[in-house]
Write a protein that holds these residues in place. Structure first.
Motif, mmCIF file in Angstrom:
data_model
loop_
_atom_site.group_PDB
_atom_site.id
_atom_site.type_symbol
_atom_site.label_atom_id
_atom_site.label_comp_id
_atom_site.label_asym_id
_atom_site.label_seq_id
_atom_site.Cartn_x
_atom_site.Cartn_y
_atom_site.Cartn_z
ATOM 1 N N UNK A 6 35.026 12.497 1.959
ATOM 2 C CA UNK A 6 34.269 13.421 2.801
ATOM 3 C C UNK A 6 33.082 13.974 2.017
ATOM 4 N N UNK A 7 31.868 13.887 2.554
ATOM 5 C CA UNK A 7 30.703 14.418 1.837
ATOM 6 C C UNK A 7 30.795 15.937 1.658
ATOM 7 N N UNK A 8 30.602 16.380 0.419
ATOM 8 C CA UNK A 8 30.525 17.814 0.111
ATOM 9 C C UNK A 8 29.094 18.104 -0.324
ATOM 10 N N UNK A 9 28.389 19.002 0.371
ATOM 11 C CA UNK A 9 26.984 19.280 0.039
ATOM 12 C C UNK A 9 26.841 19.860 -1.362
ATOM 13 N N UNK A 10 25.688 19.590 -1.964
ATOM 14 C CA UNK A 10 25.405 20.135 -3.287
ATOM 15 C C UNK A 10 23.979 20.687 -3.281
ATOM 16 N N UNK A 11 23.837 21.909 -3.792
ATOM 17 C CA UNK A 11 22.542 22.585 -3.817
ATOM 18 C C UNK A 11 22.123 22.907 -5.242
ATOM 19 N N UNK A 12 20.856 22.672 -5.534
ATOM 20 C CA UNK A 12 20.277 23.076 -6.817
ATOM 21 C C UNK A 12 19.167 24.087 -6.525
ATOM 22 N N UNK A 13 19.189 25.208 -7.229
ATOM 23 C CA UNK A 13 18.193 26.257 -7.014
ATOM 24 C C UNK A 13 18.178 27.151 -8.242
ATOM 25 N N UNK A 14 17.237 28.069 -8.286
ATOM 26 C CA UNK A 14 17.249 29.066 -9.353
ATOM 27 C C UNK A 14 17.915 30.325 -8.802
ATOM 28 N N UNK A 15 18.502 31.096 -9.680
ATOM 29 C CA UNK A 15 19.116 32.351 -9.248
ATOM 30 C C UNK A 15 18.073 33.287 -8.655
ATOM 31 N N UNK B 238 22.835 17.111 6.222
ATOM 32 C CA UNK B 238 23.240 18.439 5.740
ATOM 33 C C UNK B 238 24.047 18.332 4.450
ATOM 34 N N UNK B 239 23.514 17.610 3.469
ATOM 35 C CA UNK B 239 24.263 17.417 2.226
ATOM 36 C C UNK B 239 23.580 18.043 1.017
ATOM 37 N N UNK B 240 22.514 18.832 1.226
ATOM 38 C CA UNK B 240 21.870 19.527 0.124
ATOM 39 C C UNK B 240 20.667 18.786 -0.426
ATOM 40 N N UNK B 241 20.174 19.268 -1.553
ATOM 41 C CA UNK B 241 18.932 18.718 -2.106
ATOM 42 C C UNK B 241 19.120 17.880 -3.364
ATOM 43 N N UNK B 242 20.368 17.666 -3.784
ATOM 44 C CA UNK B 242 20.655 16.695 -4.846
ATOM 45 C C UNK B 242 21.869 15.883 -4.416
ATOM 46 N N UNK B 243 22.178 14.829 -5.156
ATOM 47 C CA UNK B 243 23.248 13.916 -4.748
ATOM 48 C C UNK B 243 24.546 14.654 -4.432
ATOM 49 N N UNK C 104 20.540 26.349 -11.164
ATOM 50 C CA UNK C 104 21.933 26.593 -10.806
ATOM 51 C C UNK C 104 22.338 25.520 -9.793
ATOM 52 N N UNK C 105 23.509 24.940 -9.967
ATOM 53 C CA UNK C 105 23.986 23.897 -9.054
ATOM 54 C C UNK C 105 25.323 24.340 -8.465
ATOM 55 N N UNK C 106 25.397 24.319 -7.129
ATOM 56 C CA UNK C 106 26.611 24.732 -6.420
ATOM 57 C C UNK C 106 27.105 23.587 -5.542
ATOM 58 N N UNK C 107 28.397 23.279 -5.658
ATOM 59 C CA UNK C 107 29.033 22.314 -4.754
ATOM 60 C C UNK C 107 29.683 23.114 -3.638
ATOM 61 N N UNK C 108 29.312 22.823 -2.392
ATOM 62 C CA UNK C 108 29.842 23.551 -1.238
ATOM 63 C C UNK C 108 31.064 22.837 -0.657
ATOM 64 N N UNK C 109 31.954 23.618 -0.094
ATOM 65 C CA UNK C 109 33.091 23.056 0.627
ATOM 66 C C UNK C 109 32.585 22.213 1.809
#
Length: 269
Positions: free
Chosen positions: A54-63, A37-42, A146-151
């Motif tokens: 602690x691993x923080x998930x990161x997601x890349x997507x288009x708006x 559950x860490x997203x689709x990029x590093x 768009x790249x978002x780092x999640x808590x």
């Protein structure tokens, strides 16, 4: 700074969409691996709850992708994308007080309790899509990603503590409510009933006054009870149309106070 995770209806919808994207694009088969559950990029390793890595998930997507999900799969206009971009930007600027206890069971039957208490952002925008125009208003370039780092809270104890939601819960709620502009009251009622169902409490009861304060505390403190009743009725109709409950009724307690009794749909999924 907000004490607790109190979100507006639009923020709740965006967070639900991010949770869905996290589920759909992550490695979810092996909970022992760091990329679970860490997203689709590093992902990134951050300090959290005393743990420096602690691993923080990161997601890349288009708006566009996120906005399509936000609108329940319906047509997406430019103003919709700008709206979602604004919600993300405002969320990025807020810090919330996260205060809870993480419990880990030991092999010998004991347990370890870790108290987490910190002011943190739920999301951090690493990069957001943008379009560059010339002074003649001609499009020069367009960056879609768009790249978002999640808590880290998005994945902490996800295998044991998270409540499972249907994959299309956002779309279903919009249809049941009859509008994209979901009220805070309907989302709070839906999520309360989802928690009760997850705990296998299929006939939950709650005092009517307590329910009103839970769903709309601000309005209750402003003596706008009539408005709270109207929104609660709409929310009750919505969760019934959603199929989450079979019925509900107001009964009287032994002390003469009114209480709301729900009959949840055990088979709902």
């Amino acid at each position: 700074i907000v004490e607790g995770i109190k979100l507006s209806p639009s923020e709740t919808k965006v967070i639900d969409c991010l949770c869905k994207l996290l589920h759909e694009t992550s490695q979810t088969s092996d909970a022992k691996k760091e990329d679970y559950y860490s997203g689709n990029i590093d992902h990134e390793l951050v300090e959290y709850g005393g743990d420096k890595k602690t691993p923080a998930p990161k997601l890349a997507f288009t708006l566009y992708e996120l906005t399509k999900e936000y609108k329940g799969g319906e047509y997406v206009a430019g103003k919709d994308i700008e709206n979602v971009k604004q919600i993300l930007t405002e969320l990025d600027s807020k810090r919330f007080l996260l205060s809870y206890v993480e419990t880990t069971t030991k092999k010998d039957g004991g347990r370890i309790e870790r108290k987490i208490e910190d002011f943190r952002r739920l999301i951090h925008i690493v990069k957001i899509s943008q379009t560059e125009y010339s002074k003649e208003d001609i499009e020069l370039s367009k960056k879609e990603e768009t790249v978002i780092l999640l808590n880290p809270i998005f994945r902490r104890q996800i295998d044991s503590k998270f409540i499972l939601y249907p994959n299309d819960i956002n779309r279903r709620t919009i249809i049941a409510y009859g509008s994209h502009n979901l009220s805070d009251v309907v989302l709070r009622l839906r999520d309360y009933l989802m928690r009760e169902k997850a705990l296998k409490r299929y006939t939950p009861e709650i005092g009517l006054e307590r329910l009103y304060y839970f769903l709309a505390e601000k309005w209750m403190r402003e003596s706008r009870k009539k408005k709270v009743k109207e929104y609660t009725e709409k929310a009750l109709e919505t969760v019934k149309a959603l199929g989450l409950i079979l019925s509900y009724e107001v009964k009287t307690t032994s002390t003469g106070e009114p209480k709301m009794v729900f009959m949840l749909n055990k088979e709902w999924e």
